[in-house]
Design a protein around this motif. Structure first.
Motif, PDB file in Angstrom:
ATOM      1  N   ARG A  20       0.787  -1.119   0.104  1.00 55.67           N
ATOM      2  CA  ARG A  20      -0.132  -0.279   0.020  1.00 55.67           C
ATOM      3  C   ARG A  20       0.798   1.290  -0.110  1.00 55.67           C
ATOM      4  NH1 ARG A  20      -3.289  -1.017   4.956  1.00 55.67           N
ATOM      5  NH2 ARG A  20      -2.613  -2.966   4.986  1.00 55.67           N
ATOM      6  N   ASP A  21       1.914   1.266   0.861  1.00 56.83           N
ATOM      7  CA  ASP A  21       2.575   2.518   0.854  1.00 56.83           C
ATOM      8  C   ASP A  21       3.450   2.767  -0.262  1.00 56.83           C
ATOM      9  OD1 ASP A  21       2.034   2.910   3.530  1.00 56.83           O
ATOM     10  OD2 ASP A  21       3.635   1.997   4.551  1.00 56.83           O
ATOM     11  N   PHE A  22       4.109   1.677  -1.118  1.00 56.90           N
ATOM     12  CA  PHE A  22       4.804   1.971  -2.285  1.00 56.90           C
ATOM     13  C   PHE A  22       3.684   2.433  -3.440  1.00 56.90           C
ATOM     14  CE2 PHE A  22       8.405  -0.374  -0.755  1.00 56.90           C
ATOM     15  CZ  PHE A  22       9.412   0.609  -1.178  1.00 56.90           C
ATOM     16  N   ARG A  23       2.476   1.820  -3.324  1.00 53.93           N
ATOM     17  CA  ARG A  23       1.480   2.395  -4.411  1.00 53.93           C
ATOM     18  C   ARG A  23       1.128   3.586  -4.181  1.00 53.93           C
ATOM     19  NH1 ARG A  23      -2.538  -0.014  -7.693  1.00 53.93           N
ATOM     20  NH2 ARG A  23      -4.460   1.450  -7.975  1.00 53.93           N
ATOM     21  N   ARG A  24       1.025   4.228  -2.783  1.00 53.61           N
ATOM     22  CA  ARG A  24       1.028   5.462  -2.776  1.00 53.61           C
ATOM     23  C   ARG A  24       2.033   6.659  -2.910  1.00 53.61           C
ATOM     24  NH1 ARG A  24      -0.751   6.718   3.403  1.00 53.61           N
ATOM     25  NH2 ARG A  24      -0.499   8.652   2.591  1.00 53.61           N
ATOM     26  N   LEU A  25       3.089   6.058  -2.822  1.00 53.42           N
ATOM     27  CA  LEU A  25       4.429   6.982  -3.080  1.00 53.42           C
ATOM     28  C   LEU A  25       4.601   7.081  -4.548  1.00 53.42           C
ATOM     29  CD1 LEU A  25       7.146   8.033  -2.303  1.00 53.42           C
ATOM     30  CD2 LEU A  25       8.254   5.627  -2.678  1.00 53.42           C
ATOM     31  N   TRP A  26       4.043   5.906  -5.533  1.00 53.51           N
ATOM     32  CA  TRP A  26       4.301   6.042  -6.794  1.00 53.51           C
ATOM     33  C   TRP A  26       3.125   6.940  -7.208  1.00 53.51           C
ATOM     34  CZ3 TRP A  26       4.222  -0.073  -6.854  1.00 53.51           C
ATOM     35  CH2 TRP A  26       5.432  -0.684  -6.720  1.00 53.51           C
ATOM     36  N   ILE A  27       2.029   6.832  -7.031  1.00 48.24           N
ATOM     37  CA  ILE A  27       1.101   7.821  -7.297  1.00 48.24           C
ATOM     38  C   ILE A  27       1.446   9.257  -7.004  1.00 48.24           C
ATOM     39  CG2 ILE A  27      -1.428   8.463  -6.780  1.00 48.24           C
ATOM     40  CD1 ILE A  27      -1.883   5.520  -6.266  1.00 48.24           C
ATOM     41  N   THR A  28       2.042   9.341  -5.801  1.00 44.79           N
ATOM     42  CA  THR A  28       2.432  10.844  -5.494  1.00 44.79           C
ATOM     43  C   THR A  28       3.584  11.495  -6.336  1.00 44.79           C
ATOM     44  OG1 THR A  28       1.856  10.508  -3.125  1.00 44.79           O
ATOM     45  CG2 THR A  28       3.427  12.425  -3.654  1.00 44.79           C
ATOM     46  N   ARG A  29       4.430  10.559  -7.040  1.00 40.84           N
ATOM     47  CA  ARG A  29       5.464  10.979  -7.810  1.00 40.84           C
ATOM     48  C   ARG A  29       4.845  11.019  -9.036  1.00 40.84           C
ATOM     49  NH1 ARG A  29      10.071   6.480  -5.980  1.00 40.84           N
ATOM     50  NH2 ARG A  29      10.977   7.720  -4.225  1.00 40.84           N
ATOM     51  N   ILE A  30       4.005  10.353  -9.623  1.00 40.70           N
ATOM     52  CA  ILE A  30       3.265  10.730 -10.932  1.00 40.70           C
ATOM     53  C   ILE A  30       2.739  11.880 -10.928  1.00 40.70           C
ATOM     54  CG2 ILE A  30       1.899   9.649 -12.592  1.00 40.70           C
ATOM     55  CD1 ILE A  30       2.493   6.708 -11.600  1.00 40.70           C
ATOM     56  N   ASN A  31       2.099  12.016  -9.858  1.00 41.34           N
ATOM     57  CA  ASN A  31       0.928  13.142  -9.794  1.00 41.34           C
ATOM     58  C   ASN A  31       1.791  14.477  -9.664  1.00 41.34           C
ATOM     59  OD1 ASN A  31      -1.597  14.594  -9.684  1.00 41.34           O
ATOM     60  ND2 ASN A  31      -1.622  14.496  -7.532  1.00 41.34           N
ATOM     61  N   ALA A  32       3.056  14.506  -9.018  1.00 43.81           N
ATOM     62  CA  ALA A  32       3.805  15.725  -8.930  1.00 43.81           C
ATOM     63  C   ALA A  32       4.307  16.326 -10.276  1.00 43.81           C
ATOM     64  CB  ALA A  32       4.938  15.433  -7.917  1.00 43.81           C
ATOM     65  N   VAL A  33       4.913  15.186 -11.175  1.00 42.78           N
ATOM     66  CA  VAL A  33       5.560  15.453 -12.251  1.00 42.78           C
ATOM     67  C   VAL A  33       4.237  15.815 -13.422  1.00 42.78           C
ATOM     68  CG1 VAL A  33       6.550  14.469 -14.289  1.00 42.78           C
ATOM     69  CG2 VAL A  33       7.382  13.796 -11.986  1.00 42.78           C
ATOM     70  N   THR A  34       3.256  15.209 -13.331  1.00 44.32           N
ATOM     71  CA  THR A  34       1.961  15.557 -14.247  1.00 44.32           C
ATOM     72  C   THR A  34       1.557  16.956 -13.807  1.00 44.32           C
ATOM     73  OG1 THR A  34       0.470  14.230 -13.128  1.00 44.32           O
ATOM     74  CG2 THR A  34       1.542  13.157 -14.978  1.00 44.32           C
ATOM     75  N   ARG A  35       1.342  17.479 -12.770  1.00 46.39           N
ATOM     76  CA  ARG A  35       1.039  18.693 -12.270  1.00 46.39           C
ATOM     77  C   ARG A  35       1.818  19.722 -12.476  1.00 46.39           C
ATOM     78  NH1 ARG A  35      -3.743  18.725 -10.192  1.00 46.39           N
ATOM     79  NH2 ARG A  35      -4.762  16.939  -9.117  1.00 46.39           N
ATOM     80  N   GLU A  36       3.276  19.700 -12.746  1.00 52.76           N
ATOM     81  CA  GLU A  36       4.140  20.490 -13.020  1.00 52.76           C
ATOM     82  C   GLU A  36       3.887  20.890 -14.597  1.00 52.76           C
ATOM     83  OE1 GLU A  36       8.008  19.026 -12.470  1.00 52.76           O
ATOM     84  OE2 GLU A  36       8.254  19.253 -10.417  1.00 52.76           O
ATOM     85  N   ASN A  37       3.590  19.788 -15.240  1.00 55.50           N
ATOM     86  CA  ASN A  37       3.416  20.073 -16.872  1.00 55.50           C
ATOM     87  C   ASN A  37       2.072  20.282 -17.089  1.00 55.50           C
ATOM     88  OD1 ASN A  37       6.089  19.450 -17.252  1.00 55.50           O
ATOM     89  ND2 ASN A  37       5.763  17.319 -16.915  1.00 55.50           N
ATOM     90  N   GLY A  38       1.063  20.651 -16.107  1.00 61.27           N
ATOM     91  CA  GLY A  38      -0.452  21.269 -16.212  1.00 61.27           C
ATOM     92  C   GLY A  38      -1.304  20.032 -16.585  1.00 61.27           C
ATOM     93  N   GLY A  39      -0.893  18.697 -16.234  1.00 59.27           N
ATOM     94  CA  GLY A  39      -1.933  17.713 -16.442  1.00 59.27           C
ATOM     95  C   GLY A  39      -2.338  17.255 -14.992  1.00 59.27           C
ATOM     96  N   GLY A  70      11.398  13.313 -16.015  1.00 61.55           N
ATOM     97  CA  GLY A  70      10.038  13.674 -16.044  1.00 61.55           C
ATOM     98  C   GLY A  70       9.546  14.287 -17.147  1.00 61.55           C
ATOM     99  N   ASN A  71      10.506  14.764 -18.028  1.00 69.45           N
ATOM    100  CA  ASN A  71      10.054  15.202 -19.498  1.00 69.45           C
ATOM    101  C   ASN A  71       9.478  14.231 -20.253  1.00 69.45           C
ATOM    102  OD1 ASN A  71       9.757  17.277 -21.388  1.00 69.45           O
ATOM    103  ND2 ASN A  71      11.694  16.906 -22.088  1.00 69.45           N
ATOM    104  N   CYS A  72      10.266  12.819 -20.051  1.00 66.47           N
ATOM    105  CA  CYS A  72       9.624  11.718 -20.856  1.00 66.47           C
ATOM    106  C   CYS A  72       8.364  11.285 -20.487  1.00 66.47           C
ATOM    107  CB  CYS A  72      10.815  10.581 -20.354  1.00 66.47           C
ATOM    108  SG  CYS A  72      10.195   9.086 -21.350  1.00 66.47           S
ATOM    109  N   LEU A  73       7.971  11.458 -18.911  1.00 72.80           N
ATOM    110  CA  LEU A  73       6.620  10.846 -18.684  1.00 72.80           C
ATOM    111  C   LEU A  73       5.742  11.982 -19.379  1.00 72.80           C
ATOM    112  CD1 LEU A  73       4.858   9.260 -17.111  1.00 72.80           C
ATOM    113  CD2 LEU A  73       5.144  10.651 -15.231  1.00 72.80           C
TER     114      LEU A  73
END
Length: 126
Positions: free
Chosen positions: A55-74, A103-106
């Motif tokens: 559970r903890d790793f899934r939360r961490l992954w979601i947080t990381r993805i969300n941080a990068v996508t929000r930087e780029n306006g998504g 992050g640019n690749c994502l």
């Protein structure tokens, strides 16, 4: 009455407990009863925390993805939605690793998927 020498089974069982608890501190590694209790407690904690770790790793992954996508306006939810619509079978671990390393690749992947899904939506509605 002649003294009967006991078998080795109980001694072997206790030895296994003591080997398991050899790194515990104080009486928890020396006394049979407390060693047994601590072993049971340790195994319960290990079993519980294996599920918690997932559970903890899934939360961490979601947080990381969300941080990068929000930087780029998504947003995270839009990215995951586009992944499912495009039938890209990526778990959350891979995009999270991409987010850390590049992050640019994502961002480029999410744009490609989003634009491809919009084109598919237009062609199917026509």
């Amino acid at each position: 009455m002649i003294r009967v020498r006991r078998g080795y089974i109980a001694r072997r069982r206790r030895t296994k407990f003591f080997l398991f608890a050899s790194t515990f501190r104080g009486a928890h590694s020396r006394l049979t009863r407390t060693t047994t209790q601590q072993k049971m407690r340790a195994l319960v904690s290990a079993h519980r925390d294996r599920g918690r770790q997932k559970r903890d790793f899934r939360r961490l992954w979601i947080t990381r993805i969300n941080a990068v996508t929000r930087e780029n306006g998504g947003s995270y939810s839009r990215l995951i939605h586009d992944l499912y619509k495009g039938q890209l079978l990526l778990n959350r671990k891979i995009p999270a690793q991409l987010a850390i390393s590049n992050g640019n690749c994502l961002y480029m992947i999410s744009n490609e998927i989003g634009s491809a899904n919009k084109e598919i939506g237009r062609s199917s509605s026509e």
